[in-house]
Design an enzyme around this catalytic site. Structure first.
Site, PDB file in Angstrom:
ATOM      1  CE  LYS A  37      -3.782  -2.347   2.251  1.00 28.65           C
ATOM      2  NZ  LYS A  37      -4.365  -2.930   3.362  1.00 28.65           N
ATOM      3  CD  GLN A  54      -3.156  -4.297   6.542  1.00 32.49           C
ATOM      4  OE1 GLN A  54      -3.190  -3.197   6.071  1.00 32.49           O
ATOM      5  NE2 GLN A  54      -3.817  -5.348   6.164  1.00 32.49           N
ATOM      6  CG  ASP A 107      -9.307   0.104   5.047  1.00 32.30           C
ATOM      7  OD1 ASP A 107      -8.988  -0.036   3.882  1.00 32.30           O
ATOM      8  OD2 ASP A 107      -8.555  -0.367   6.110  1.00 32.30           O
TER       9      ASP A 107
END
Ligand code: NAP
Length: 285
Positions: A50, A94, A117
């Site tokens: 990412k 994460q 997200d």
């Protein structure tokens, strides 16, 4: 009739390319911060991908890596600092977090305007009402693949296998909003093969290697395999047995090279949208 491979890598490339002009139109670089806690090897790989992609696009990018012993309060303080940083448009933590940390409380603490997200209840609520702001990246990527290949969803019977907040549940909402008639299957579902026998569109997001057998697939169905499972020989396989499913499906996403590349591309797209919105431009949503 041979199966059509739905090439997620190609769609991801096109998606990232389309971001260039939007990034150029911003008065400053988009900023993304990725928080990683502990030493989970898969998380390390995902976070590395990412931030590398963000770097290639010219974003300001930060990885905040914390020891697994970090307290809930310390982790929340990190999120608060990123929430207050004007140059950071997107924040993601994460998952999974180490045992003992409350991931729901952490995700809830992220500023919803920076929740690239799409896991914050504010954004999940907007999605459920059909007025989405940030859509979770993996199901958003699936929709982008289906759109790219001109797959007609109108009125189709779709079965989503899996009901996680990250994939299955938002996936079902997106398909319903695209006018599919959607059934959601999960671990307590009885007779999954019978359900799939009627499905014109199948999305598998289960986390069990090669679980969906080719013989369960309706001839001519479109099959999207979200699963990423590493098996004993070290290779990656999906949740669908691709080779037998390919004998019946009209179109299928491969693993790897299907949905996976789209997840990062949509994360970048959400971050550009966040930057646009925070800079007072409209943002594509
Ligand atoms: P998850 O949170 O573990 O959810 C799995 C879902 O599958 C649950 O809803 C579970 O049902 C259901 N399930 C489990 N066993 C089942 C069975 N025998 N029959 C029917 N349903 C069953 O996993 P996730 O985060 O959604 O991820 C799913 C898969 O997608 C994993 O392989 C993951 O690695 C992959 N993934 C890929 C990407 C990507 O970028 N391509 C991104 C995210 C995830 P219950 O709710 O009843 O437990």
């Amino acid at each position: 009739m041979s199966v059509q491979l739905l090439d997620g890598k190609a769609v991801a490339r096109a998606t990232l390319q389309s971001l260039r002009s939007r990034i150029d139109a911003l008065s400053r670089k988009p900023g993304i911060a990725v928080v990683r806690v502990g030493e989970d090897p898969a998380s390390k790989v995902y976070v590395g991908r990412k931030t590398a992609r963000a770097g290639k696009l010219g974003f300001r990018h930060e990885e905040v890596h914390l020891d697994a012993s970090v307290s809930q309060a310390e982790l929340e303080a990190v999120v608060d600092t990123l929430n207050a940083d004007d140059g950071i448009d997107g924040i993601l933590v994460q998952l999974p977090l180490p045992a003992g940390l409350d991931s729901t409380a952490i995700l809830d603490r992220i500023d919803a305007a920076k929740d690239v997200d799409g896991f914050h209840p504010n954004n999940a609520g907007h999605l459920s009402q059909g007025r989405s702001r940030f859509v979770p990246c993996t199901p958003a990527g699936v929709m982008r693949i289906l759109d790219h290949y001109g797959i007609d969803l109108e009125g189709k019977r779709a079965v989503v296998v899996g009901r996680s907040n990250i994939v299955g549940r938002p996936m079902a909402m997106l398909l319903e909003q695209a006018n599919c008639t959607v059934t959601v299957a999960h671990s307590r579902t009885r007779n999954l093969p019978d359900l799939l026998a009627d499905a014109e569109v199948v999305v598998a997001a289960i986390g069990r290697p090669n679980f969906v057998e080719g013989g369960w697939v309706r001839p001519g169905a479109v099959v999207v395999d979200v699963g990423i499972n590493r098996i004993e020989d070290g290779s990656l396989v999906g949740d669908v047995d691709t080779s037998s499913a390919s004998e019946r499906a009209a179109a299928i996403t491969p693993v790897p090279g299907g949905v996976g590349p789209m997840t990062i591309a949509m994360l970048m797209a959400n971050t550009v949208t966040a930057a646009e919105q925070r800079l007072g431009l409209s943002g594509e949503g």
